[in-house]
Design a protein around this motif. Sequence first.
Motif, mmCIF file in Angstrom:
data_model
loop_
_atom_site.group_PDB
_atom_site.id
_atom_site.type_symbol
_atom_site.label_atom_id
_atom_site.label_comp_id
_atom_site.label_asym_id
_atom_site.label_seq_id
_atom_site.Cartn_x
_atom_site.Cartn_y
_atom_site.Cartn_z
ATOM 1 N N ILE A 87 0.854 -1.187 0.000
ATOM 2 C CA ILE A 87 0.000 0.000 0.000
ATOM 3 C C ILE A 87 0.889 1.236 0.000
ATOM 4 O O ILE A 87 1.693 1.439 0.904
ATOM 5 N N ASP A 88 0.745 2.050 -1.027
ATOM 6 C CA ASP A 88 1.533 3.274 -1.192
ATOM 7 C C ASP A 88 0.668 4.448 -0.747
ATOM 8 O O ASP A 88 -0.344 4.760 -1.379
ATOM 9 N N THR A 89 1.066 5.118 0.330
ATOM 10 C CA THR A 89 0.207 6.151 0.918
ATOM 11 C C THR A 89 0.462 7.552 0.375
ATOM 12 O O THR A 89 -0.182 8.509 0.838
ATOM 13 N N ALA A 146 -3.185 2.574 -3.569
ATOM 14 C CA ALA A 146 -2.370 3.785 -3.457
ATOM 15 C C ALA A 146 -3.268 5.002 -3.245
ATOM 16 O O ALA A 146 -4.427 5.035 -3.685
ATOM 17 N N LEU A 147 -2.701 5.992 -2.561
ATOM 18 C CA LEU A 147 -3.319 7.316 -2.405
ATOM 19 C C LEU A 147 -2.595 8.239 -3.371
ATOM 20 O O LEU A 147 -1.385 8.473 -3.230
ATOM 21 N N VAL A 148 -3.323 8.772 -4.363
ATOM 22 C CA VAL A 148 -2.715 9.306 -5.577
ATOM 23 C C VAL A 148 -3.119 10.754 -5.831
ATOM 24 O O VAL A 148 -4.307 11.101 -5.774
ATOM 25 N N VAL A 330 1.433 5.722 10.520
ATOM 26 C CA VAL A 330 2.375 6.033 9.447
ATOM 27 C C VAL A 330 2.327 4.922 8.404
ATOM 28 O O VAL A 330 2.315 3.734 8.743
ATOM 29 N N GLY A 331 2.299 5.316 7.142
ATOM 30 C CA GLY A 331 2.444 4.380 6.040
ATOM 31 C C GLY A 331 3.609 4.814 5.173
ATOM 32 O O GLY A 331 4.117 5.929 5.313
ATOM 33 N N LEU A 332 4.044 3.939 4.286
ATOM 34 C CA LEU A 332 5.131 4.269 3.363
ATOM 35 C C LEU A 332 4.573 4.876 2.081
ATOM 36 O O LEU A 332 3.522 4.464 1.594
ATOM 37 N N GLY A 333 5.291 5.868 1.552
ATOM 38 C CA GLY A 333 4.943 6.454 0.266
ATOM 39 C C GLY A 333 6.165 6.500 -0.630
ATOM 40 O O GLY A 333 7.271 6.781 -0.164
ATOM 41 N N THR A 334 5.976 6.237 -1.905
ATOM 42 C CA THR A 334 7.101 6.340 -2.848
ATOM 43 C C THR A 334 7.271 7.777 -3.328
ATOM 44 O O THR A 334 8.364 8.172 -3.720
ATOM 45 N N SER A 367 9.170 -2.736 8.815
ATOM 46 C CA SER A 367 9.150 -2.299 7.418
ATOM 47 C C SER A 367 8.001 -2.944 6.651
ATOM 48 O O SER A 367 7.240 -2.267 5.949
ATOM 49 N N PHE A 368 7.866 -4.279 6.780
ATOM 50 C CA PHE A 368 6.789 -4.964 6.065
ATOM 51 C C PHE A 368 5.426 -4.588 6.636
ATOM 52 O O PHE A 368 4.435 -4.530 5.893
ATOM 53 N N TYR A 369 5.371 -4.334 7.936
ATOM 54 C CA TYR A 369 4.127 -3.841 8.530
ATOM 55 C C TYR A 369 3.734 -2.502 7.908
ATOM 56 O O TYR A 369 2.566 -2.293 7.528
ATOM 57 N N LEU A 370 4.680 -1.569 7.788
ATOM 58 C CA LEU A 370 4.382 -0.248 7.236
ATOM 59 C C LEU A 370 3.844 -0.350 5.814
ATOM 60 O O LEU A 370 2.985 0.449 5.411
ATOM 61 N N ALA A 371 4.341 -1.310 5.049
ATOM 62 C CA ALA A 371 3.940 -1.462 3.650
ATOM 63 C C ALA A 371 2.617 -2.196 3.490
ATOM 64 O O ALA A 371 2.054 -2.211 2.387
ATOM 65 N N THR A 372 2.105 -2.811 4.559
ATOM 66 C CA THR A 372 0.881 -3.608 4.453
ATOM 67 C C THR A 372 -0.175 -3.110 5.449
ATOM 68 O O THR A 372 -0.914 -2.177 5.157
ATOM 69 N N LEU A 373 -0.219 -3.700 6.623
ATOM 70 C CA LEU A 373 -1.230 -3.317 7.605
ATOM 71 C C LEU A 373 -1.074 -1.873 8.057
ATOM 72 O O LEU A 373 -2.071 -1.171 8.275
#
Length: 464
Positions: A87-89, A146-148, A330-334, A367-373
């Motif tokens: 999930i890309d936030t 994704a949040l775009v 917090v989530g991860l964003g590219t 890290s994997f938590y931030l990218a998923t749940l």
Amino acid sequence: MSRVLHRGQILHFLDDPSTGEVENLGGSERNGSNEVNGSYAFFADGGLLVDDGCVIAIGEASQLLSSLPDDTVIKEHADALLVPGFIDTHIHYPQLDIIGAHGEQLLEWLDKYVFPTEAQFGDFHHAQRVAKRFLTELLRNGTTTALVFGTVHPESVDAFFTEAESLNLRMIAGKVMMDRNAPDFLTDTAESSYSESKQLIEQWHNRGRLRYAVTPRFAPTSTPEQLKAAGKLLREHPDVYLHTHMSENLNEIAWVEELFPHLDHYLHSYDDAGLLGRRSVFAHCVHLSETEWQRMAETQSNIAFCPTSNLFLGSGLFPLSKAESCGVHVGLGTDIGAGTSFSLLETMDEAYKIQQLQGHSLTPFKSFYLATLGGARTLDLEDKLGNFLPGKEADFLVLDLAATPLIKDRIARCKDLFETLFVLSTLGDDRCVRETWIMGKCMYQRDAGENRVFDTHKTKSTTS
């Protein structure tokens, strides 16, 4: 082929590893080579049962196999790890073609690269072509939600949602609101941004898997009147999102102080307009004050942590440990295109380094938590996405544990799950994504030649 049991190594998260029982293997309950604790569950020989696009059950393969109906399809995933879809936030689809543009910091970069590129998105067909390539890249990198950001043009949102709907993707997007401090060809007004956003909400929000985000670019490019118009939209449509930027760059913060001299801090410019809340996502937040952190926590507002972008533009180091201590999601964003990779695996790698520079050790579990749940919680989608609990939507990835010779050799030497995940999060990239599944259908296959991404309107079966 509705009911399918996916068999292989499976990992998903039940809670934030930094607030659960432990962050390492020392506190795990072990059943053979399986591991379960308060924050995650790992099955060395697991089964993920999917039917009609949703998860029916997860557990040890041997137990699930003993009770399956005869017509269940069994799909084996050898040398692979199944995880929920990434999930890309925070990401900008119109900036696809300026990824890797050299030089500049935030404000100069906007003027030199972003604004000229975004000017083209009043053309629906141009926007649609870019959206198609953009979504292909997401699927190729294992990003399923994704949040775009769009652009100021309503056509940019129509084009994006048209393409996302054809792939049955869970996407959140919105039209940029920008009525000052930008080129004339990219500005709207407080009134037009309100009316155009409202029309887009009525057309697209909650249509299938699509959701709308009210999207002022950032405080410097919106007058107080436009920010209040954004707040009015949130009050009228309380289940839509708010998506913007905040405190990315020190010069940006100084500019906000000049533009809003009567307010206490940057966050106040949004708070004053009624833009904080459970579905409000603020990208970056690198330089928040203590008062701003407290207010973020009080309002349950959320942060998109964008490591590659923050490094690329020289913006600063995001204090993840501060967010943890304040209880801010917090989530991860590219952050494409200032971000330099669509891959959330590569994003994890840069996130680890940013935390190292601050004396904070980011574990691969986190890290994997931030990218998923973690991403699902940030987007208030935990009831639908983020792990494999029964009833969740079946968006997931098949990560190849032998994607490259180096990864294959390195993982063969890993002693435990912790080390395996760390190798994936430091050496991994798009090559690790063998398959991407959307609502139980395989929508991307790395080794399927030219037809690697499948349109749901054109294919009856997407099984690899």
